[in-house]
Design a protein around this motif. Structure first.
Motif, PDB file in Angstrom:
ATOM      1  N   THR A   1       1.401  -4.685   4.940  1.00  0.00           N
ATOM      2  CA  THR A   1       2.468  -4.991   5.890  1.00  0.00           C
ATOM      3  C   THR A   1       2.699  -6.496   6.016  1.00  0.00           C
ATOM      4  O   THR A   1       3.815  -6.917   6.314  1.00  0.00           O
ATOM      5  N   ASP A   2       1.673  -7.306   5.773  1.00  0.00           N
ATOM      6  CA  ASP A   2       1.856  -8.760   5.860  1.00  0.00           C
ATOM      7  C   ASP A   2       2.371  -9.365   4.550  1.00  0.00           C
ATOM      8  O   ASP A   2       2.581 -10.569   4.468  1.00  0.00           O
ATOM      9  N   MET A   3       2.574  -8.529   3.528  1.00  0.00           N
ATOM     10  CA  MET A   3       3.113  -8.936   2.221  1.00  0.00           C
ATOM     11  C   MET A   3       2.215  -9.938   1.478  1.00  0.00           C
ATOM     12  O   MET A   3       2.659 -10.571   0.539  1.00  0.00           O
ATOM     13  N   ARG A   4       0.964 -10.091   1.910  1.00  0.00           N
ATOM     14  CA  ARG A   4       0.047 -11.013   1.245  1.00  0.00           C
ATOM     15  C   ARG A   4      -1.143 -10.292   0.620  1.00  0.00           C
ATOM     16  O   ARG A   4      -1.862 -10.877  -0.177  1.00  0.00           O
ATOM     17  N   HIS A   5      -1.384  -9.065   1.013  1.00  0.00           N
ATOM     18  CA  HIS A   5      -2.542  -8.315   0.542  1.00  0.00           C
ATOM     19  C   HIS A   5      -2.084  -6.944   0.049  1.00  0.00           C
ATOM     20  O   HIS A   5      -0.895  -6.698  -0.094  1.00  0.00           O
ATOM     21  N   HIS A   6      -3.043  -6.063  -0.163  1.00  0.00           N
ATOM     22  CA  HIS A   6      -2.741  -4.696  -0.585  1.00  0.00           C
ATOM     23  C   HIS A   6      -3.015  -3.711   0.548  1.00  0.00           C
ATOM     24  O   HIS A   6      -3.746  -4.006   1.488  1.00  0.00           O
ATOM     25  N   ARG A   7      -2.433  -2.543   0.415  1.00  0.00           N
ATOM     26  CA  ARG A   7      -2.682  -1.409   1.315  1.00  0.00           C
ATOM     27  C   ARG A   7      -3.118  -0.253   0.431  1.00  0.00           C
ATOM     28  O   ARG A   7      -2.426   0.099  -0.527  1.00  0.00           O
TER      29      ARG A   7
ATOM     30  N   PRO B   1      -5.499  -4.672   5.816  1.00  0.00           N
ATOM     31  CA  PRO B   1      -5.265  -5.208   4.480  1.00  0.00           C
ATOM     32  C   PRO B   1      -6.495  -5.060   3.577  1.00  0.00           C
ATOM     33  O   PRO B   1      -7.621  -4.963   4.052  1.00  0.00           O
ATOM     34  N   VAL B   2      -6.241  -5.060   2.284  1.00  0.00           N
ATOM     35  CA  VAL B   2      -7.288  -4.999   1.269  1.00  0.00           C
ATOM     36  C   VAL B   2      -7.130  -6.231   0.387  1.00  0.00           C
ATOM     37  O   VAL B   2      -6.029  -6.536  -0.069  1.00  0.00           O
ATOM     38  N   HIS B   3      -8.225  -6.928   0.149  1.00  0.00           N
ATOM     39  CA  HIS B   3      -8.161  -8.171  -0.623  1.00  0.00           C
ATOM     40  C   HIS B   3      -8.442  -7.957  -2.098  1.00  0.00           C
ATOM     41  O   HIS B   3      -7.947  -8.691  -2.932  1.00  0.00           O
ATOM     42  N   SER B   4      -9.246  -6.948  -2.445  1.00  0.00           N
ATOM     43  CA  SER B   4      -9.609  -6.721  -3.837  1.00  0.00           C
ATOM     44  C   SER B   4      -9.871  -5.222  -4.036  1.00  0.00           C
ATOM     45  O   SER B   4     -10.483  -4.580  -3.173  1.00  0.00           O
TER      46      SER B   4
END
Length: 68
Positions: A14-20, A48-51
């Protein structure tokens, strides 16, 4: 017998910087290539998911514990 992991999806967070990541688990296995019914089973959403690394259980990098 437990739940079966039936679906994995990855999208932009949702923040467009990470993954879901969305994981779906069901009591009964999906048969004949049919899509899982999302109203049956349990959905787990990580945001969010970073990796992300999705490995088959037989992959050499899959975490292994000799105590299991």
């Amino acid at each position: 017998m437990g739940m079966t992991f039936t679906l994995f999806t990855i999208n932009v967070s949702t923040d467009m910087r990470h993954h879901r990541v969305r994981l779906v688990f069901q009591d009964a296995p999906v048969r004949n290539g049919k899509k899982p019914r999302l109203d049956q089973g349990v959905q787990v959403v990580l945001d969010p998911v970073h990796s992300v690394r999705l490995l088959d259980w037989w992959h050499p990098q899959y975490p292994f514990s000799p105590k299991a």
